[in-house]
Design a protein around this motif. Structure first.
Motif, PDB file in Angstrom:
ATOM      1  N   ILE A  59     -74.348 -50.119 -22.632  1.00 22.25           N
ATOM      2  CA  ILE A  59     -73.909 -48.958 -21.702  1.00 22.25           C
ATOM      3  C   ILE A  59     -75.184 -48.254 -21.540  1.00 22.25           C
ATOM      4  O   ILE A  59     -75.945 -47.955 -22.476  1.00 22.25           O
ATOM      5  CB  ILE A  59     -72.847 -48.297 -22.155  1.00 22.25           C
ATOM      6  CG1 ILE A  59     -72.232 -47.310 -21.168  1.00 22.25           C
ATOM      7  CG2 ILE A  59     -73.035 -47.516 -23.673  1.00 22.25           C
ATOM      8  CD1 ILE A  59     -70.893 -46.525 -21.500  1.00 22.25           C
ATOM      9  N   ALA A  71     -75.946 -45.378 -19.757  1.00 22.60           N
ATOM     10  CA  ALA A  71     -75.769 -43.853 -19.717  1.00 22.60           C
ATOM     11  C   ALA A  71     -74.278 -43.350 -20.291  1.00 22.60           C
ATOM     12  O   ALA A  71     -73.445 -44.245 -20.198  1.00 22.60           O
ATOM     13  CB  ALA A  71     -75.962 -43.160 -18.518  1.00 22.60           C
ATOM     14  N   ASP A  92     -72.138 -41.762 -18.623  1.00 25.26           N
ATOM     15  CA  ASP A  92     -70.890 -41.964 -17.550  1.00 25.26           C
ATOM     16  C   ASP A  92     -71.195 -43.506 -16.949  1.00 25.26           C
ATOM     17  O   ASP A  92     -70.657 -43.555 -15.915  1.00 25.26           O
ATOM     18  CB  ASP A  92     -70.892 -40.847 -16.757  1.00 25.26           C
ATOM     19  CG  ASP A  92     -72.446 -40.540 -16.081  1.00 25.26           C
ATOM     20  OD1 ASP A  92     -73.426 -41.385 -16.672  1.00 25.26           O
ATOM     21  OD2 ASP A  92     -72.771 -39.976 -15.013  1.00 25.26           O
ATOM     22  N   GLY A  93     -71.855 -44.326 -17.666  1.00 28.95           N
ATOM     23  CA  GLY A  93     -72.525 -45.585 -17.023  1.00 28.95           C
ATOM     24  C   GLY A  93     -71.162 -46.563 -17.414  1.00 28.95           C
ATOM     25  O   GLY A  93     -70.188 -46.444 -18.106  1.00 28.95           O
ATOM     26  N   GLU A 146     -72.986 -53.440 -19.319  1.00 30.62           N
ATOM     27  CA  GLU A 146     -73.654 -54.384 -18.422  1.00 30.62           C
ATOM     28  C   GLU A 146     -74.211 -55.440 -19.151  1.00 30.62           C
ATOM     29  O   GLU A 146     -74.391 -55.193 -20.228  1.00 30.62           O
ATOM     30  CB  GLU A 146     -74.428 -53.911 -17.355  1.00 30.62           C
ATOM     31  CG  GLU A 146     -75.629 -53.022 -18.120  1.00 30.62           C
ATOM     32  CD  GLU A 146     -76.554 -52.203 -17.046  1.00 30.62           C
ATOM     33  OE1 GLU A 146     -76.014 -52.102 -15.828  1.00 30.62           O
ATOM     34  OE2 GLU A 146     -77.559 -51.868 -17.510  1.00 30.62           O
ATOM     35  N   TYR A 159     -79.760 -44.536 -25.151  1.00 29.61           N
ATOM     36  CA  TYR A 159     -79.589 -45.477 -24.334  1.00 29.61           C
ATOM     37  C   TYR A 159     -80.580 -46.608 -23.932  1.00 29.61           C
ATOM     38  O   TYR A 159     -81.742 -46.110 -24.098  1.00 29.61           O
ATOM     39  CB  TYR A 159     -78.946 -44.988 -23.255  1.00 29.61           C
ATOM     40  CG  TYR A 159     -77.863 -44.247 -23.430  1.00 29.61           C
ATOM     41  CD1 TYR A 159     -76.475 -44.647 -23.320  1.00 29.61           C
ATOM     42  CD2 TYR A 159     -77.970 -42.809 -23.633  1.00 29.61           C
ATOM     43  CE1 TYR A 159     -75.121 -44.110 -23.488  1.00 29.61           C
ATOM     44  CE2 TYR A 159     -76.477 -42.223 -23.916  1.00 29.61           C
ATOM     45  CZ  TYR A 159     -75.466 -42.757 -23.816  1.00 29.61           C
ATOM     46  OH  TYR A 159     -74.208 -42.132 -24.106  1.00 29.61           O
ATOM     47  N   ASP A 167     -64.901 -51.687 -20.541  1.00 23.07           N
ATOM     48  CA  ASP A 167     -64.692 -50.400 -19.826  1.00 23.07           C
ATOM     49  C   ASP A 167     -63.280 -50.278 -19.631  1.00 23.07           C
ATOM     50  O   ASP A 167     -62.777 -48.999 -20.195  1.00 23.07           O
ATOM     51  CB  ASP A 167     -65.291 -50.317 -18.593  1.00 23.07           C
ATOM     52  CG  ASP A 167     -66.965 -50.386 -18.781  1.00 23.07           C
ATOM     53  OD1 ASP A 167     -67.568 -49.303 -19.193  1.00 23.07           O
ATOM     54  OD2 ASP A 167     -67.545 -51.250 -18.009  1.00 23.07           O
TER      55      ASP A 167
END
Length: 350
Positions: free
Chosen positions: A9, A11, A13-14, A17, A57, A328
């Motif tokens: 992740i 961030a 609020d990300g 991926e 991060y 997520d």
């Protein structure tokens, strides 16, 4: 360094991926593990979303790791290629302090190295901090690897590396067993494993949950009694009942009310970590010589003991296996308490 695929992740609020990370080359006492399953712990969510502060991060969470040994260093003696193994919340400690020498590495006086988001030498991890089990491979020092017995599936074993030992350790420390009345607050990812463990140890087990919606499951897992804490009669009926209460939830509960459920010399153990300080009236503790305590995971030796115990008693976590591209959504469902009872990522999908 060798490359491994992972889900990170970027961030708070990300979204997760797929990325490529580097794992260190094998040292003499290192074990390379092909990850097969990685459990999702609520701690992963708190860290990934920076709810506790200090997250670095990109973050690759995951400290409930089950897999197979792919290679071993020249000095490794406990494991060989193909062995079923697991890694929990820690991957290193000083090894010299009192707690470490007493097999309590989780309380290392010099600060242990957690499986993810802990600063390390770039020679260990190029980013300068540990990367966790949402990955195809990990490299871990032999001492911090545990063997997963054949009696447990790797998928249902993964959550035991955190949730299992977090409950097993206080149950053992406070001598849960025949003749002991044990209450488990909460029937979630931690609580449901605690019910199974306490019942297998021979204790009389009671679940204290907000509602009766999971009562059938609780009884199936071994609970002898099940009460809704939303019913005020519960606290009157159970006053002075229990020898040991394990609080697995992170909500801000009226701890004073739960302390009154303890009998003489009873102990309430905090496992879930609420955001606000606890409010306790001193007389509630003093009146019945009650104790309010806390506990964190367990040492490596005790983690192995827990796995062996679970294999002997047919205990595994209740899980829902997901693919990596569902992380997520799984996080949102955990926050909404919409899982029975633990998500596990199939690492083949990473």
């Amino acid at each position: 360094m060798t490359s491994a695929a992972a889900y990170a992740i970027p961030a708070p609020d990300g979204a997760f991926e797929k990325v490529t990370i580097q794992r260190r080359d094998l040292g003499p006492r290192d074990v390379l593990i092909d990850v097969k399953f990685a459990g999702i712990c609520h701690s992963d969510i708190h860290t990934a979303r920076d709810e506790w502060g200090g997250t670095k991060y990109p973050c690759v969470p995951g400290h409930e790791i089950a897999g197979l040994v792919a290679a071993v260093g020249s000095a490794v003696t406990k494991y060989q290629v193909g062995d079923r193994v697991g890694v929990g919340c820690m991957v290193d400690s000083c090894g010299r302090c009192g707690p470490c020498l007493g097999d309590e590495e989780q309380y290392c006086e010099n600060g242990n190295t957690m499986t993810y988001n802990t600063p390390v030498d770039p020679a260990v991890q190029p980013e300068g901090y540990t990367m966790g089990g949402y990955s195809t491979q990990v490299v871990v020092t032999e001492h911090f690897v545990v063997g997963i017995p054949e009696g447990i599936g790797l998928d249902v074993a993964a959550p035991l590396l955190c949730a299992g030992v977090t409950l097993f350790s206080p149950l053992r420390h406070w001598n849960a067993g025949p003749g002991k009345r044990v209450a488990i607050i909460g029937m979630g990812g931690l609580g449901h494993v605690g019910v199974k463990l306490a019942a297998a140890m021979g204790a009389e087990v009671t679940v204290l949950s907000h509602s009766l919606s999971k009562q059938e499951d609780g009884k199936r897992f071994g609970a002898h009694h099940y009460y809704a804490t939303s019913d005020k009669q519960t606290f009157r009926e159970l006053r002075g009942r229990f020898d040991l209460i394990l609080n697995t939830v992170s909500a801000d509960l009226p701890i004073d009310s739960y302390l009154r459920l303890l009998n003489l010399n009873g102990t309430l153990v905090i496992l879930g970590l609420p955001e606000k300080p606890l409010a306790v009236k001193p007389f509630t503790i003093a009146g019945y010589r009650r104790s309010l305590a806390g506990s964190m995971i367990g040492g490596i030796a005790q983690t192995q003991e827990m796995l062996d115990f679970c294999a002997a008693h047919g205990i595994g976590a209740e899980i829902e296996v997901i693919s990596a591209d569902e992380i997520d959504n799984a996080y949102d469902r955990v926050v909404a308490s919409d899982v029975r009872y633990r998500f596990v990522i199939d690492a083949a999908t990473i």
